[in-house]
Design an enzyme around this catalytic site. Structure first.
Site, mmCIF file in Angstrom:
data_model
loop_
_atom_site.group_PDB
_atom_site.id
_atom_site.type_symbol
_atom_site.label_atom_id
_atom_site.label_comp_id
_atom_site.label_asym_id
_atom_site.label_seq_id
_atom_site.Cartn_x
_atom_site.Cartn_y
_atom_site.Cartn_z
ATOM 1 N N PRO A 2 0.917 -1.250 -0.124
ATOM 2 C CA PRO A 2 0.031 0.031 -0.096
ATOM 3 C C PRO A 2 0.894 1.273 0.005
ATOM 4 O O PRO A 2 1.888 1.294 0.698
ATOM 5 C CB PRO A 2 -0.758 -0.094 1.173
ATOM 6 N N LYS A 33 -2.395 -5.516 5.911
ATOM 7 C CA LYS A 33 -0.994 -5.745 5.155
ATOM 8 C C LYS A 33 0.243 -5.538 6.226
ATOM 9 O O LYS A 33 -0.174 -4.771 7.365
ATOM 10 C CB LYS A 33 -0.600 -4.662 4.154
ATOM 11 N N ILE A 65 -2.651 -2.998 -3.903
ATOM 12 C CA ILE A 65 -2.963 -4.050 -4.670
ATOM 13 C C ILE A 65 -3.935 -5.216 -4.024
ATOM 14 O O ILE A 65 -3.754 -5.555 -2.822
ATOM 15 C CB ILE A 65 -1.709 -4.925 -5.092
#
Length: 118
Positions: A2, A33, A65
């Site tokens: 990110p 994440k 993503i």
């Protein structure tokens, strides 16, 4: 991986110490994440207009993503990022806007290649 870019018209002196690290930790939790993969940039003191007003404001750009690709995902993320930003910046939610950008692995370069091949 990110990427978060926080831009605000607030001067640097009005931002809490360690805001970039706090935003990194919050983003890791919100997006699920590892913090080691989160990249944060904070820009302060910018001339900004939000909703036709130059009152203090902020915008957060979130690119990643796989975790910002649907309305349902972003609705959950948005609520949590707004909670963090209003508390940290002392701004009302009407003075903050968040933009989400889904990324593909081939759009991120790392270690002389792209994420597709890592």
């Amino acid at each position: 991986m990110p990427f978060l870019e926080l831009e605000t018209s607030l001067p640097a002196g009005r931002l809490p110490p360690g805001l970039a690290l706090e935003l990194c930790a919050a983003a890791a939790d919100i997006l699920g994440k590892p913090a080691e993969r989160v990249n944060v940039t904070v820009r302060s003191g910018l001339p900004m207009v939000l909703s036709g007003s130059a009152e203090p404001c902020a915008q957060l750009l979130v690119s990643s993503i796989g975790v910002v690709g649907s309305a349902e995902q972003n609705q959950r993320h948005s609520a949590r990022f707004f909670d963090f930003l209003t508390a940290q910046l002392g701004l009302g939610p009407e003075r903050i806007v968040i933009r989400f950008y889904p990324l593909e692995p081939w759009q991120i370069g790392k270690n002389r290649t792209v994420m597709t091949f890592l």
